[in-house]
Design an enzyme around this catalytic site. Structure first.
Site, PDB file in Angstrom:
ATOM      1  N   GLU A  37       0.880  -1.163   0.000  1.00 36.31           N
ATOM      2  CA  GLU A  37       0.000   0.000   0.000  1.00 36.31           C
ATOM      3  C   GLU A  37       0.922   1.218   0.000  1.00 36.31           C
ATOM      4  O   GLU A  37       1.839   1.291   0.820  1.00 36.31           O
ATOM      5  CB  GLU A  37      -0.868   0.008   1.268  1.00 36.31           C
ATOM      6  CG  GLU A  37      -1.835   1.186   1.265  1.00 36.31           C
ATOM      7  CD  GLU A  37      -2.641   1.333   2.562  1.00 36.31           C
ATOM      8  OE1 GLU A  37      -2.274   0.699   3.572  1.00 36.31           O
ATOM      9  OE2 GLU A  37      -3.625   2.100   2.544  1.00 36.31           O
ATOM     10  N   ARG A 263       5.371 -13.078   9.267  1.00 37.05           N
ATOM     11  CA  ARG A 263       6.132 -11.890   8.906  1.00 37.05           C
ATOM     12  C   ARG A 263       7.438 -11.868   9.694  1.00 37.05           C
ATOM     13  O   ARG A 263       7.589 -12.532  10.719  1.00 37.05           O
ATOM     14  CB  ARG A 263       5.311 -10.639   9.156  1.00 37.05           C
ATOM     15  CG  ARG A 263       4.907 -10.451  10.612  1.00 37.05           C
ATOM     16  CD  ARG A 263       3.854  -9.366  10.759  1.00 37.05           C
ATOM     17  NE  ARG A 263       4.246  -8.191  10.013  1.00 37.05           N
ATOM     18  CZ  ARG A 263       3.376  -7.314   9.517  1.00 37.05           C
ATOM     19  NH1 ARG A 263       2.084  -7.479   9.681  1.00 37.05           N
ATOM     20  NH2 ARG A 263       3.794  -6.250   8.876  1.00 37.05           N
ATOM     21  N   LYS A 273       4.611  -0.152  10.441  1.00 37.72           N
ATOM     22  CA  LYS A 273       4.652   1.187   9.859  1.00 37.72           C
ATOM     23  C   LYS A 273       4.201   2.240  10.867  1.00 37.72           C
ATOM     24  O   LYS A 273       4.724   3.348  10.892  1.00 37.72           O
ATOM     25  CB  LYS A 273       3.708   1.236   8.647  1.00 37.72           C
ATOM     26  CG  LYS A 273       4.397   0.876   7.338  1.00 37.72           C
ATOM     27  CD  LYS A 273       3.436   1.137   6.187  1.00 37.72           C
ATOM     28  CE  LYS A 273       3.876   0.361   4.954  1.00 37.72           C
ATOM     29  NZ  LYS A 273       2.849   0.385   3.901  1.00 37.72           N
TER      30      LYS A 273
END
Length: 558
Positions: A37, A263, A273
């Site tokens: 994104e 992850r 983030k």
RNA sequence: UGGGGUGUGGCCAAGUGGUAAGGCAAAGGACUUUGGAUCCUUUAUCCCAGGUUCGAAUCCUGGCACCCCAGCCA
């Protein structure tokens, strides 16, 4: 040495692919994608996702797409697509001509939604956001059906068209899938497909006022692109039934399959983030590309190589267990890479003046020393030597402890590539007790660092000639957080390492370093790997990673 | 108390019924004009408890622990 990006360690996803090929699923095709994104900078966790997707494609004669998942106009910006592209290129993944945007598919997604409505699989819901939440139920209690759930297909079609036409304000209505409000999987409780957002999109401008949700946009984008294996992280496992539901109800013939893997987490840093943003916006670091950040731009500025990052990601494996990989592993990878590729240089970080009493005043001679002992074919470089030198403060002890192999009163050591020197006297500041100058003698018979009489010397020190040395600033970077896992307890910011950056502004480096270019990487003998800071005019070097230091370790143990 | 996942040495991670790979870290030693690099050597019975089997980390049963899910974010 170039890295073979297709030589991935064995992993469970490759096994699924092997099976699929054996079954001739997708006609044997393998097509992956990386779907960021564009709302921030990518980090080393993203790099791992890229490596897996790109590596799996390469290893199986497949293709790899880059697709920006730009379905939320309120958060995304063009600036981020550029930086992400740059970072991926730098890492070495190649999407060839397959750069896509979810927003390119808005029209198709709209048409698919119309299909769902026609099949009575979707409806327009007028419930407010709060009401939808209440109707959804809880983890242990089933939800209730929306009162708008049984609108006629015609009315739904009409309302949905008017949503698109901009007749309703932001948030007024949504399009929902008609699935099962009592499903134990919250994702299946009539999830929202499209929402109204009266906001311009950085690519589609004001063409659209309704935007698809991730759960809907993602499987469709994958299907449109012919993706076969859609890899994502563990938290999407519960979304998989929904991913499949859309593809089934829209009659895609060869639906892609979603496969989840854990992850990447690394000790002594954070990866989300949101948290990285807090570090930047709170001024705890000097921007997204601060060399302490785990962002790709941060690692690049720090001096990490793409090869070391790939190697690290590959070594960390692909699995489904949540893990926290030691940052020592990352450091090992960059040391290993730089050991063979980085030219050696001498830099004195905390200088201590040395006068060689029996060396002629005004004389300068040039000595030869290897550029890199790991690559002898590179040959030698020459370094100036004279009567006045600097060595590292740490390399002299007035009162040496046991096993201290460096200089001390009366002791003899070797200056790398130069001569044996012996300390005959030293000066000390009477107030501070600080050693201010060493008086030494050299043995002219040991030129180059070899003694003719075969006498051995325990230590070898790096040094720099006072007259030719260049002043430089050196920035020593340490772990950003003191805690192994900063998110484990309390606010992660409480665990910031106050010493994550130490600036040494009085360093003296060998003259050749003045000719270095920003970004150049070196090994400063006995100190570590450094790179010329790309963001500074002056001579500034960032420490990428220290050398393994067994002496320091011995000291620590005591 | 619903659903979905995961549990192999300090940290990762192979192993898919035949008697626990590998890497990092750690420790000891050799070598060394970087106390670097290199080279040797050392370190687990697989969350727990039962069961099946000649044989189980791998199969069955029952526990336990941890992670994820109630955005019109992704």
């Amino acid at each position: 040495m170039s890295k073979d990006y297709s030589a991935l360690k064995e992993n469970f996803i490759q096994k699924i692919i092997d099976q699929d090929r054996e079954d001739n699923k997708y006609g044997g095709r393998v097509h992956t994608r990386f779907p960021p994104e564009p709302n921030g900078y990518i980090h080393i966790g993203s790099a791992k996702a890229i490596l897996i997707n790109y590596g799996l494609a390469l290893a199986n004669d497949g293709k790899f797409n880059l697709r920006f998942d730009d379905t939320d106009p309120t958060k995304e910006e063009e600036e981020f697509v550029e930086s992400i592209k740059e970072d991926i290129k730098w890492l070495g993944a190649d999407w060839e001509n397959r750069l896509f945007f979810a927003s390119d598919y808005f029209e198709q997604m709209y048409q698919c939604a119309v299909q769902l409505i026609k099949k009575d699989k979707a409806f327009v819901c007028d419930l407010s956001q709060e009401e939808i939440r209440e109707y959804r139920g809880t983890l242990t209690r089933p939800g209730q059906e929306s009162p708008y759930r049984n609108r006629s297909i015609e009315e739904n079609l009409d309302l949905f068209a008017r949503m698109r036409a901009g007749e309703f304000p932001t948030g007024a209505r949504v399009l929902r899938a008609k699935i099962d409000m009592s499903s134990p999987n919250m994702n299946m409780r009539d999830p929202v497909i499209f929402r109204i957002q009266q906001a311009p999109h950085f690519r589609t401008g004001d063409k659209w006022v309704i935007y698809p949700m991730y759960d809907y946009a993602h499987p469709l984008s994958d299907a449109f692109e012919g993706i076969t294996h859609s890899l994502c992280s563990l938290e999407f496992e519960d979304n998989r039934p929904l991913y499949n539901w859309f593809l089934e109800n829209l009659d895609f013939s060869e639906p892609p399959q979603q496969i989840e893997f854990a992850r990447l987490n690394i000790s002594h840093t954070v990866m989300s983030k949101r948290k990285l943003r807090r570090l930047v916006e709170g001024g705890y670091v000097d921007g997204w590309d601060d060399p302490r950040m785990p962002t790709i731009c941060g690692l690049r500025r720090r001096g990490y190589t793409p090869e070391a990052i790939w190697d690290f990601c590959d070594r960390s494996g692909v699995a489904k267990t949540n893990s926290l990989i030691s940052i020592a592993q990352l450091e090992h990878c960059i040391r290993q890479d730089l050991n063979w590729r980085a030219p050696r240089m001498m830099a004195v970080l905390k200088p201590l003046k040395v006068i060689i009493e029996n060396y002629p005043e005004g004389k300068t001679e040039y000595l030869e020393t290897e550029i890199n002992p790991e690559q002898p074919e590179l040959g030698h470089r020459s370094i100036p030597f004279s009567r006045e030198l600097y060595i590292e403060q740490d390399d002299f002890r007035e009162d040496p402890p046991k096993k201290f192999f460096r200089l001390a009163p009366g002791r003899e050591i070797r200056l790398k590539g130069a001569y044996y020197i012996q300390c005959v006297d030293y000066k000390k500041d009477p107030n501070t007790g600080e050693i201010t100058e060493l008086r030494c003698t050299y043995d002219p018979e040991t030129r180059g660092g070899w003694s003719r009489d075969g006498r051995k010397v325990k230590g070898t020190a790096h040094w720099v000639s006072a007259a030719q040395a260049r002043p430089a600033e050196v920035r020593i970077y340490n772990h950003l957080f003191e805690r192994e896992n900063p998110e484990e307890e309390g606010d992660f910011l409480d665990h910031l390492n106050p010493n994550s950056l130490e600036i040494l502004s009085d360093c003296l480096v060998e003259p050749a370093l003045a000719e270095s270019k920003p970004g150049d990487r070196f090994q400063f003998l006995r100190k570590g790997y450094f790179n010329r800071d790309p963001g500074s005019e002056k001579l500034v070097f960032n420490r990428i990673v220290s050398l393994r230091d067994t002496w320091a370790r011995m000291q620590k143990k005591k």
